[in-house]
Design a protein around this motif. Structure first.
Motif, mmCIF file in Angstrom:
data_model
loop_
_atom_site.group_PDB
_atom_site.id
_atom_site.type_symbol
_atom_site.label_atom_id
_atom_site.label_comp_id
_atom_site.label_asym_id
_atom_site.label_seq_id
_atom_site.Cartn_x
_atom_site.Cartn_y
_atom_site.Cartn_z
ATOM 1 N N LYS A 192 20.745 -27.592 -36.009
ATOM 2 C CA LYS A 192 20.701 -28.203 -34.668
ATOM 3 C C LYS A 192 19.632 -27.548 -33.797
ATOM 4 O O LYS A 192 18.838 -28.228 -33.136
ATOM 5 N N ILE A 193 19.586 -26.222 -33.818
ATOM 6 C CA ILE A 193 18.612 -25.502 -32.983
ATOM 7 C C ILE A 193 17.192 -25.768 -33.466
ATOM 8 O O ILE A 193 16.304 -26.075 -32.669
ATOM 9 N N ARG A 194 16.993 -25.670 -34.762
ATOM 10 C CA ARG A 194 15.629 -25.859 -35.296
ATOM 11 C C ARG A 194 15.112 -27.264 -35.014
ATOM 12 O O ARG A 194 13.925 -27.456 -34.750
ATOM 13 N N ALA A 195 15.992 -28.235 -35.041
ATOM 14 C CA ALA A 195 15.579 -29.615 -34.773
ATOM 15 C C ALA A 195 15.094 -29.790 -33.337
ATOM 16 O O ALA A 195 14.294 -30.689 -33.055
ATOM 17 N N SER A 196 15.568 -28.924 -32.448
ATOM 18 C CA SER A 196 15.219 -29.060 -31.031
ATOM 19 C C SER A 196 13.979 -28.255 -30.639
ATOM 20 O O SER A 196 13.498 -28.373 -29.510
ATOM 21 N N LEU A 197 13.466 -27.420 -31.556
ATOM 22 C CA LEU A 197 12.381 -26.504 -31.193
ATOM 23 C C LEU A 197 11.008 -27.124 -31.430
ATOM 24 O O LEU A 197 10.795 -27.789 -32.451
ATOM 25 N N SER A 246 5.652 -24.783 -32.342
ATOM 26 C CA SER A 246 4.988 -23.547 -31.915
ATOM 27 C C SER A 246 5.956 -22.385 -31.704
ATOM 28 O O SER A 246 5.527 -21.251 -31.482
ATOM 29 N N VAL A 247 7.262 -22.650 -31.780
ATOM 30 C CA VAL A 247 8.261 -21.623 -31.472
ATOM 31 C C VAL A 247 8.902 -21.097 -32.752
ATOM 32 O O VAL A 247 9.396 -21.867 -33.579
ATOM 33 N N ARG A 248 8.890 -19.787 -32.889
ATOM 34 C CA ARG A 248 9.447 -19.104 -34.072
ATOM 35 C C ARG A 248 10.876 -18.670 -33.756
ATOM 36 O O ARG A 248 11.117 -17.946 -32.787
ATOM 37 N N GLN A 256 -1.189 -13.357 -28.309
ATOM 38 C CA GLN A 256 -0.833 -14.603 -28.983
ATOM 39 C C GLN A 256 0.658 -14.926 -28.850
ATOM 40 O O GLN A 256 1.041 -16.095 -28.923
ATOM 41 N N GLU A 257 1.487 -13.896 -28.707
ATOM 42 C CA GLU A 257 2.935 -14.087 -28.776
ATOM 43 C C GLU A 257 3.624 -13.766 -27.450
ATOM 44 O O GLU A 257 3.290 -12.777 -26.776
ATOM 45 N N LEU A 258 4.587 -14.599 -27.101
ATOM 46 C CA LEU A 258 5.498 -14.326 -25.989
ATOM 47 C C LEU A 258 6.911 -14.369 -26.550
ATOM 48 O O LEU A 258 7.438 -15.450 -26.850
ATOM 49 N N SER A 259 7.499 -13.209 -26.746
ATOM 50 C CA SER A 259 8.863 -13.114 -27.264
ATOM 51 C C SER A 259 9.812 -13.065 -26.073
ATOM 52 O O SER A 259 9.956 -12.034 -25.421
ATOM 53 N N MET A 260 10.405 -14.194 -25.774
ATOM 54 C CA MET A 260 11.302 -14.263 -24.617
ATOM 55 C C MET A 260 12.256 -15.436 -24.804
ATOM 56 O O MET A 260 11.893 -16.466 -25.352
ATOM 57 N N GLY A 261 13.488 -15.192 -24.372
ATOM 58 C CA GLY A 261 14.524 -16.191 -24.530
ATOM 59 C C GLY A 261 15.544 -15.774 -25.564
ATOM 60 O O GLY A 261 15.205 -15.424 -26.690
ATOM 61 N N MET A 262 16.823 -15.783 -25.123
ATOM 62 C CA MET A 262 17.945 -15.470 -26.008
ATOM 63 C C MET A 262 18.938 -16.627 -25.942
ATOM 64 O O MET A 262 18.617 -17.686 -25.415
ATOM 65 N N SER A 263 20.130 -16.426 -26.474
ATOM 66 C CA SER A 263 21.062 -17.547 -26.638
ATOM 67 C C SER A 263 21.311 -18.332 -25.358
ATOM 68 O O SER A 263 21.397 -19.557 -25.380
ATOM 69 N N GLU A 264 21.401 -17.628 -24.222
ATOM 70 C CA GLU A 264 21.785 -18.307 -22.991
ATOM 71 C C GLU A 264 20.597 -18.890 -22.222
ATOM 72 O O GLU A 264 20.783 -19.698 -21.323
ATOM 73 N N ASP A 265 19.369 -18.489 -22.564
ATOM 74 C CA ASP A 265 18.241 -18.927 -21.725
ATOM 75 C C ASP A 265 17.007 -19.349 -22.535
ATOM 76 O O ASP A 265 15.925 -19.506 -21.970
ATOM 77 N N TYR A 266 17.154 -19.569 -23.836
ATOM 78 C CA TYR A 266 15.958 -19.819 -24.643
ATOM 79 C C TYR A 266 15.264 -21.124 -24.277
ATOM 80 O O TYR A 266 14.040 -21.228 -24.377
ATOM 81 N N SER A 267 16.036 -22.121 -23.826
ATOM 82 C CA SER A 267 15.389 -23.385 -23.446
ATOM 83 C C SER A 267 14.494 -23.193 -22.226
ATOM 84 O O SER A 267 13.440 -23.831 -22.109
ATOM 85 N N LEU A 268 14.894 -22.302 -21.322
ATOM 86 C CA LEU A 268 14.062 -21.992 -20.150
ATOM 87 C C LEU A 268 12.798 -21.253 -20.584
ATOM 88 O O LEU A 268 11.699 -21.521 -20.081
ATOM 89 N N MET A 304 8.292 -16.975 -29.476
ATOM 90 C CA MET A 304 9.377 -16.415 -30.279
ATOM 91 C C MET A 304 10.642 -16.406 -29.426
ATOM 92 O O MET A 304 10.604 -15.968 -28.269
ATOM 93 N N ILE A 305 11.739 -16.884 -29.987
ATOM 94 C CA ILE A 305 13.033 -16.778 -29.312
ATOM 95 C C ILE A 305 13.967 -15.982 -30.202
ATOM 96 O O ILE A 305 13.910 -16.078 -31.424
ATOM 97 N N ARG A 306 14.824 -15.173 -29.571
ATOM 98 C CA ARG A 306 15.678 -14.242 -30.305
ATOM 99 C C ARG A 306 17.147 -14.664 -30.103
ATOM 100 O O ARG A 306 17.734 -14.404 -29.058
ATOM 101 N N LEU A 307 17.713 -15.311 -31.112
ATOM 102 C CA LEU A 307 19.043 -15.900 -30.959
ATOM 103 C C LEU A 307 20.062 -15.233 -31.871
ATOM 104 O O LEU A 307 19.850 -15.144 -33.079
ATOM 105 N N GLY A 308 21.159 -14.801 -31.296
ATOM 106 C CA GLY A 308 22.242 -14.189 -32.059
ATOM 107 C C GLY A 308 23.543 -14.948 -31.908
ATOM 108 O O GLY A 308 23.997 -15.642 -32.816
ATOM 109 N N ARG A 309 24.152 -14.837 -30.733
ATOM 110 C CA ARG A 309 25.490 -15.392 -30.509
ATOM 111 C C ARG A 309 25.550 -16.890 -30.788
ATOM 112 O O ARG A 309 26.521 -17.387 -31.376
ATOM 113 N N ILE A 310 24.530 -17.637 -30.397
ATOM 114 C CA ILE A 310 24.566 -19.096 -30.558
ATOM 115 C C ILE A 310 24.523 -19.496 -32.035
ATOM 116 O O ILE A 310 24.980 -20.581 -32.397
#
Length: 223
Positions: free
Chosen positions: A11-16, A19-21, A190-202, A210-216
């Motif tokens: 579900k998450i990968r389909a929405s990304l 350009s987002v890792r 080249q890289e902006l690593s920002m965004g976690m489970s609660e705010d990655y869409s922002l 790069m987004i770093r997702l754990g709990r979701i």
């Protein structure tokens, strides 16, 4: 568990955007759950602690195309071990640590990819450079010949509104653009690593690569 993790990743990968890792944060997550994530297509795994990666990595050595990221605060006395374990160190949060990693990387014959961790807003609970501190220390960071400085990492303070969080991500992107325009020989943005489970869409709205997702992905973390 298999269905839930797989379903979330699909579900998450389909929405990304392409350009987002997607980086799966596996602090306290079992090796079994990591294998499920791998089967669902995850190849980037992030740990907060060197010790946890030390225990898990040998159990996953058959999965040879995993990229390991360190995203937690790194103490200088664990820097050498971190260089053995991780291809990416996203939490380089001080000049002292950068110089230590550069020295050790020369000894070990490796060139880790790193992000510079910045604090856009004051936050006593986070490590990292303030904007003025980072801009002032770029000349010394540019001398780190053995580090591949690839971009910035940030974590907004807890309790921000959506507009405040968006502002943190926008200011991080602007800082990266400022640094890129200075044309350093050994610093890339080249890289902006920002965004976690609660705010990655922002974060994605403001240019995260790069987004770093754990709990979701894995559910609530075990303490």
């Amino acid at each position: 568990m298999i269905d839930l993790i797989t379903e979330q990743i699909i579900k998450i990968r389909a929405s990304l955007p392409e350009s987002v890792r997607l980086i799966a944060v596996t602090k306290t997550v079992s090796v079994e759950a990591m294998r499920i994530a791998y089967q669902a297509g995850i190849r980037d795994f992030a740990e907060n602690r060197v010790q946890e990666a030390t225990e898990k990595k040998p159990q996953l050595q058959d999965l040879t195309d995993i990229t390991w990221h360190l995203i937690g605060h790194l103490q200088s006395n664990k820097a050498a071990k971190a260089l053995e374990l991780f291809q990416w160190i996203q939490s380089v949060d001080s000049l002292k640590l950068a110089l230590r990693l550069d020295h050790l990387a020369a000894e070990l014959g490796c060139q880790p990819q790193v992000c510079l961790q910045v604090k856009i807003l004051p936050d006593p609970n986070k490590f990292g450079w303030t904007i003025p501190e980072l801009l002032a220390e770029l000349p010394q960071l540019n001398e780190c010949q053995n580090l591949k400085i690839k971009g910035l990492m940030t974590i907004p303070p807890l309790g921000l509104s959506e507009s405040e969080t968006l502002d943190v991500f926008a200011r991080t992107r602007e800082l990266a653009e400022t640094i890129q325009h200075q044309n350093w020989t050994n610093i890339e943005m080249q890289e902006l690593s920002m965004g976690m489970s609660e705010d990655y869409s922002l974060a994605i709205q403001k240019g995260a690569t790069m987004i770093r997702l754990g709990r979701i992905i894995f559910g609530q973390r075990r303490n």
